[in-house]
Design an enzyme around this catalytic site. Structure first.
Site, PDB file in Angstrom:
ATOM      1  N   LYS A 127       3.179  -5.035  13.565  1.00 16.14           N
ATOM      2  CA  LYS A 127       3.806  -5.800  12.478  1.00 16.14           C
ATOM      3  C   LYS A 127       4.347  -7.087  13.054  1.00 16.14           C
ATOM      4  O   LYS A 127       4.691  -7.143  14.238  1.00 16.14           O
ATOM      5  CB  LYS A 127       4.963  -4.998  11.872  1.00 16.14           C
ATOM      6  CG  LYS A 127       5.349  -5.449  10.478  1.00 16.14           C
ATOM      7  CD  LYS A 127       4.490  -4.773   9.441  1.00 16.14           C
ATOM      8  CE  LYS A 127       4.773  -5.266   8.047  1.00 16.14           C
ATOM      9  NZ  LYS A 127       4.116  -4.414   7.026  1.00 16.14           N
ATOM     10  N   ASP A 167       2.683  -9.461   3.820  1.00 11.69           N
ATOM     11  CA  ASP A 167       3.806  -8.559   3.553  1.00 11.69           C
ATOM     12  C   ASP A 167       4.788  -9.406   2.730  1.00 11.69           C
ATOM     13  O   ASP A 167       4.383 -10.435   2.168  1.00 11.69           O
ATOM     14  CB  ASP A 167       4.443  -8.032   4.860  1.00 11.69           C
ATOM     15  CG  ASP A 167       5.369  -6.849   4.615  1.00 11.69           C
ATOM     16  OD1 ASP A 167       4.872  -5.733   4.391  1.00 11.69           O
ATOM     17  OD2 ASP A 167       6.607  -7.031   4.604  1.00 11.69           O
ATOM     18  N   THR A 210      -2.538  -2.405  -2.921  1.00 15.12           N
ATOM     19  CA  THR A 210      -1.342  -1.605  -2.619  1.00 15.12           C
ATOM     20  C   THR A 210      -0.793  -0.974  -3.898  1.00 15.12           C
ATOM     21  O   THR A 210      -0.505   0.228  -3.945  1.00 15.12           O
ATOM     22  CB  THR A 210      -0.269  -2.450  -1.921  1.00 15.12           C
ATOM     23  OG1 THR A 210      -0.875  -3.176  -0.849  1.00 15.12           O
ATOM     24  CG2 THR A 210       0.838  -1.579  -1.372  1.00 15.12           C
ATOM     25  N   ASN A 241       3.731  -8.827  -5.091  1.00 14.61           N
ATOM     26  CA  ASN A 241       2.348  -8.343  -5.061  1.00 14.61           C
ATOM     27  C   ASN A 241       2.236  -6.846  -5.377  1.00 14.61           C
ATOM     28  O   ASN A 241       1.439  -6.441  -6.225  1.00 14.61           O
ATOM     29  CB  ASN A 241       1.751  -8.650  -3.680  1.00 14.61           C
ATOM     30  CG  ASN A 241       0.375  -8.028  -3.524  1.00 14.61           C
ATOM     31  OD1 ASN A 241       0.230  -6.966  -2.934  1.00 14.61           O
ATOM     32  ND2 ASN A 241      -0.641  -8.658  -4.092  1.00 14.61           N
ATOM     33  N   SER A 378      -7.416  -3.515   3.626  1.00 17.53           N
ATOM     34  CA  SER A 378      -7.549  -4.470   4.732  1.00 17.53           C
ATOM     35  C   SER A 378      -8.602  -3.958   5.716  1.00 17.53           C
ATOM     36  O   SER A 378      -9.400  -4.734   6.253  1.00 17.53           O
ATOM     37  CB  SER A 378      -6.218  -4.641   5.476  1.00 17.53           C
ATOM     38  OG  SER A 378      -5.361  -5.501   4.769  1.00 17.53           O
TER      39      SER A 378
HETATM   40  P1  NDP Z   1       6.374  -9.944  -2.195  1.00 11.98           P
HETATM   41  O1  NDP Z   1       6.981 -10.968  -1.342  1.00 11.98           O
HETATM   42  O2  NDP Z   1       5.138 -10.249  -2.958  1.00 11.98           O
HETATM   43  O3  NDP Z   1       7.444  -9.391  -3.238  1.00 11.98           O
HETATM   44  C1  NDP Z   1       8.641  -8.816  -2.815  1.00 11.98           C
HETATM   45  C2  NDP Z   1       9.452  -8.444  -4.038  1.00 11.98           C
HETATM   46  O4  NDP Z   1      10.577  -7.684  -3.645  1.00 11.98           O
HETATM   47  C3  NDP Z   1      10.000  -9.664  -4.757  1.00 11.98           C
HETATM   48  O5  NDP Z   1      10.165  -9.371  -6.123  1.00 11.98           O
HETATM   49  C4  NDP Z   1      11.352  -9.836  -4.069  1.00 11.98           C
HETATM   50  O6  NDP Z   1      12.307 -10.562  -4.841  1.00 11.98           O
HETATM   51  C5  NDP Z   1      11.784  -8.408  -3.883  1.00 11.98           C
HETATM   52  N1  NDP Z   1      12.662  -8.328  -2.710  1.00 11.98           N
HETATM   53  C6  NDP Z   1      12.352  -8.699  -1.445  1.00 11.98           C
HETATM   54  N2  NDP Z   1      13.407  -8.548  -0.630  1.00 11.98           N
HETATM   55  C7  NDP Z   1      14.391  -8.069  -1.406  1.00 11.98           C
HETATM   56  C8  NDP Z   1      15.723  -7.697  -1.146  1.00 11.98           C
HETATM   57  N3  NDP Z   1      16.250  -7.815   0.086  1.00 11.98           N
HETATM   58  N4  NDP Z   1      16.455  -7.217  -2.191  1.00 11.98           N
HETATM   59  C9  NDP Z   1      15.918  -7.108  -3.443  1.00 11.98           C
HETATM   60  N5  NDP Z   1      14.659  -7.455  -3.729  1.00 11.98           N
HETATM   61  C10 NDP Z   1      13.913  -7.920  -2.735  1.00 11.98           C
HETATM   62  O7  NDP Z   1       6.136  -8.693  -1.233  1.00 11.98           O
HETATM   63  P2  NDP Z   1       5.196  -7.426  -1.448  1.00 11.98           P
HETATM   64  O8  NDP Z   1       5.102  -7.066  -2.875  1.00 11.98           O
HETATM   65  O9  NDP Z   1       3.966  -7.646  -0.674  1.00 11.98           O
HETATM   66  O10 NDP Z   1       6.026  -6.298  -0.663  1.00 11.98           O
HETATM   67  C11 NDP Z   1       6.962  -5.432  -1.292  1.00 11.98           C
HETATM   68  C12 NDP Z   1       7.166  -4.190  -0.444  1.00 11.98           C
HETATM   69  O11 NDP Z   1       5.921  -3.510  -0.292  1.00 11.98           O
HETATM   70  C13 NDP Z   1       7.643  -4.451   0.986  1.00 11.98           C
HETATM   71  O12 NDP Z   1       8.466  -3.373   1.392  1.00 11.98           O
HETATM   72  C14 NDP Z   1       6.362  -4.431   1.801  1.00 11.98           C
HETATM   73  O13 NDP Z   1       6.607  -4.116   3.143  1.00 11.98           O
HETATM   74  C15 NDP Z   1       5.618  -3.321   1.086  1.00 11.98           C
HETATM   75  N6  NDP Z   1       4.173  -3.279   1.263  1.00 11.98           N
HETATM   76  C16 NDP Z   1       3.381  -4.370   0.999  1.00 11.98           C
HETATM   77  C17 NDP Z   1       2.013  -4.288   1.134  1.00 11.98           C
HETATM   78  C18 NDP Z   1       1.110  -5.414   0.776  1.00 11.98           C
HETATM   79  O14 NDP Z   1      -0.111  -5.233   0.842  1.00 11.98           O
HETATM   80  N7  NDP Z   1       1.610  -6.576   0.368  1.00 11.98           N
HETATM   81  C19 NDP Z   1       1.369  -3.059   1.625  1.00 11.98           C
HETATM   82  C20 NDP Z   1       2.275  -1.953   1.814  1.00 11.98           C
HETATM   83  C21 NDP Z   1       3.624  -2.088   1.649  1.00 11.98           C
HETATM   84  P3  NDP Z   1      12.574 -12.127  -4.538  1.00 11.98           P
HETATM   85  O15 NDP Z   1      11.361 -12.830  -5.054  1.00 11.98           O
HETATM   86  O16 NDP Z   1      13.817 -12.428  -5.282  1.00 11.98           O
HETATM   87  O17 NDP Z   1      12.718 -12.228  -3.053  1.00 11.98           O
HETATM   88  O1  2IT Z   2       3.008  -2.577   5.007  1.00 12.29           O
HETATM   89  C1  2IT Z   2       1.774  -2.729   4.918  1.00 12.29           C
HETATM   90  O2  2IT Z   2       1.001  -1.780   5.008  1.00 12.29           O
HETATM   91  C2  2IT Z   2       1.259  -4.082   4.688  1.00 12.29           C
HETATM   92  N1  2IT Z   2       2.051  -5.015   4.551  1.00 12.29           N
HETATM   93  C3  2IT Z   2      -0.225  -4.329   4.671  1.00 12.29           C
HETATM   94  C4  2IT Z   2      -0.743  -4.481   6.072  1.00 12.29           C
HETATM   95  C5  2IT Z   2      -2.198  -4.880   6.181  1.00 12.29           C
HETATM   96  O3  2IT Z   2      -2.617  -5.055   7.334  1.00 12.29           O
HETATM   97  O4  2IT Z   2      -2.892  -5.028   5.177  1.00 12.29           O
END
Ligand code: NDP
Ligand code: 2IT
Length: 446
Positions: A127, A167, A210, A241, A378
């Site tokens: 990561k 992420d 995801t 996302n 991925s």
């Molecule tokens: P994005 O940046 O697209 O969205 C994050 C969302 O979560 C936003 O709505 C954001 O609000 C909110 N958020 C982030 N930090 C905080 C916080 N500290 N408190 C409250 N709300 C928060 O990220 P993703 O959707 O990609 O990721 C979301 C989660 O999913 C993470 O935990 C990530 O690790 C996990 N994940 C993502 C994957 C991927 O493929 N993208 C795969 C697997 C897991 P704001 O806009 O106000 O910051």
């Molecule tokens: O937490 C996760 O699994 C991700 N942010 C996606 C990682 C990836 O390599 O697609």
């Protein structure tokens, strides 16, 4: 934890990683569920697999200088933790958020090792990230940051070495800038990042993967317990996302999502969330979720994102960030009749929250299994890049669905085999660990 060997190991981890509570939290949860493995598999103890498993293979920290639009020099800190490469090249996302420090990247890297193992694809775990905050920055500032970040990172990664992705705070725009800079520095056109644009090697369905995968996994868990999404009321935290595509898929499966959030607060729409409005606000223009109520007079906005868990629901899908559901919120969910929590975000539930789910018999889908669809896709992007082919949306989606079904089946089976039937968290940790552990043992002390 009763096992003296594991207790001692956990003490060492605590001593060696001071000031990193998220990493300790992730390791504690996993070691606790590996107790029966230690008892059944003295050969893995003998081979020192557990000690090696909790120590990253390599941790890289670097300066990321860039110039903002006013000409001022800014400095952020960049990280890449290459946690474990026993079953494939390091693989995992890059998080850009002001809360990022080494402990966050380490916990995410550790979780990623087990998650990637569960996908059945040949990917190790890693990561990366930075404390850079993309919010409020111009495209030019984000580009200069991403180029500077890659100017150091490029020497540590590669299509067969380490493959970063998105992420929190890293989406298609950031991946594009990073890919462009990698190609320029390395003079090589390879699938070194995933989540790329469709014109330059990205996979169809990676954007959706995801959120869709979370729904496929949860659907399997519900079906195995005689339940379904049909007619259920669902809460989805976040509006990024993962959240957006979870809402899209769960709605198509017959559920009604009544709330979403961002880091400022949450919206409640008793008529069901109008996802196109959320997408217009969040995907197209990077605005705030509270603007939803301007066009939806029946909806209510409340400041503070934690309050979302006080809304009565059947199923909760946390899709924002770590530790967003604490013991208190979990108790409210239970009191309101919620019977299932399945995690789109990484480690969104505190240990107290998990204890509350398990002691009240909730169906609990742990992040490393439930959200593995993103990294799995991925992995499919890497396969397509190697083949120099691209598959249709339907083909990728079908593979994703099968992967999520298999992940659920292996979590269920491992939990049963190790005397914890129905505890999918234990099942995920054990099944994910065993594959990596066998590979580490076979490869000798490295
Ligand atoms: P994005 O940046 O697209 O969205 C994050 C969302 O979560 C936003 O709505 C954001 O609000 C909110 N958020 C982030 N930090 C905080 C916080 N500290 N408190 C409250 N709300 C928060 O990220 P993703 O959707 O990609 O990721 C979301 C989660 O999913 C993470 O935990 C990530 O690790 C996990 N994940 C993502 C994957 C991927 O493929 N993208 C795969 C697997 C897991 P704001 O806009 O106000 O910051
Ligand atoms: O937490 C996760 O699994 C991700 N942010 C996606 C990682 C990836 O390599 O697609």
């Amino acid at each position: 934890m009763k096992n003296a060997y594991l207790n001692e190991l956990l003490e060492t981890v605590k001593k060696r990683n001071p000031g990193e509570p998220e990493f300790i939290q992730a390791v504690t949860e996993v070691l606790e569920t590996l107790e029966p493995v230690v008892e059944k598999r003295p050969d893995l103890v003998e081979a020192g697999v557990f000690e090696r498993f909790v120590e990253p293979e390599r941790q890289i920290m670097f300066r990321v200088p860039w110039v903002d639009d006013s000409g001022k020099v800014r400095v952020n800190r960049g990280f890449r933790v290459q946690f474990n490469s026993a079953i494939g090249p390091y693989k995992g996302g890059i998080r850009l958020h002001p809360s990022v420090y080494l402990g966050i990247i380490k916990f995410l890297g550790f979780e990623q090792v087990l998650k990637n193992s569960l996908t059945t694809l040949p990917m190790g775990g890693g990561k990366g990230g930075s404390d850079f905050d993309p919010k409020g920055k111009s495209d030019g500032e984000v580009m200069r940051f991403c180029q500077s970040f890659m100017t150091e990172l490029y020497r540590h990664i590669g299509a067969d070495t380490d493959v970063p992705a998105g992420d929190i705070g890293t989406g298609a725009r950031e991946v594009g800038f990073m890919f462009g800079q990698y190609k320029r520095l390395q003079n090589e056109y390879t699938g070194v990042l995933t989540g790329k644009g469709l014109q330059f090697g990205g996979s169809l369905a990676r954007t959706e993967a995801t959120g869709y995968g979370l729904c496929y996994f949860t659907d399997e868990m519900l079906k195995a317990n005689g339940k379904s999404f049909e007619g259920k009321t669902v809460l989805v935290s976040g509006s990024g996302n993962v959240a957006i595509y979870a809402v899209q898929k769960v709605t198509s499966m017959g559920a009604k999502v009544v709330a979403m959030s961002d880091s400022n607060g949450y919206i409640y729409d008793k008529n069901g969330i109008d996802l196109e409005c959320v997408r217009a606000l969040k995907e197209k223009s990077r605005r705030r979720i509270k603007e939803y109520i301007e066009t939806h007079p029946d909806a209510v906005y409340t400041e503070g994102s934690k309050g979302i868990w006080t809304i009565p629901c059947d199923i909760a899908l946390p899709c924002a960030t770590q530790n967003e559901i604490d013991g208190e919120s979990a108790a409210i969910l239970v009191k309101n009749g919620c019977f299932c929590v399945s995690e789109g975000a990484n480690m969104p539930s505190t240990p107290e929250a998990i204890e509350t789910y398990l002691s009240n018999g909730l169906l609990y889908g742990p992040a490393k299994a439930a959200n593995a669809g993103g990294v799995a896709t991925s992995g499919l992007e890497m396969s397509q890049n190697s083949l120099r082919l691209s598959w249709t949306f339907e083909e990728v989606d079908e593979r994703l669905k099968n992967i999520m079904k298999n992940i659920f089946a292996s979590c269920k089976k491992a939990a049963e085999d190790y005397g914890m039937a129905g505890n999918y968290m234990a099942g995920a940790n054990i099944a994910g660990f065993l594959k990596v552990a066998e590979a580490m043992k076979a490869q000798g002390v490295v």
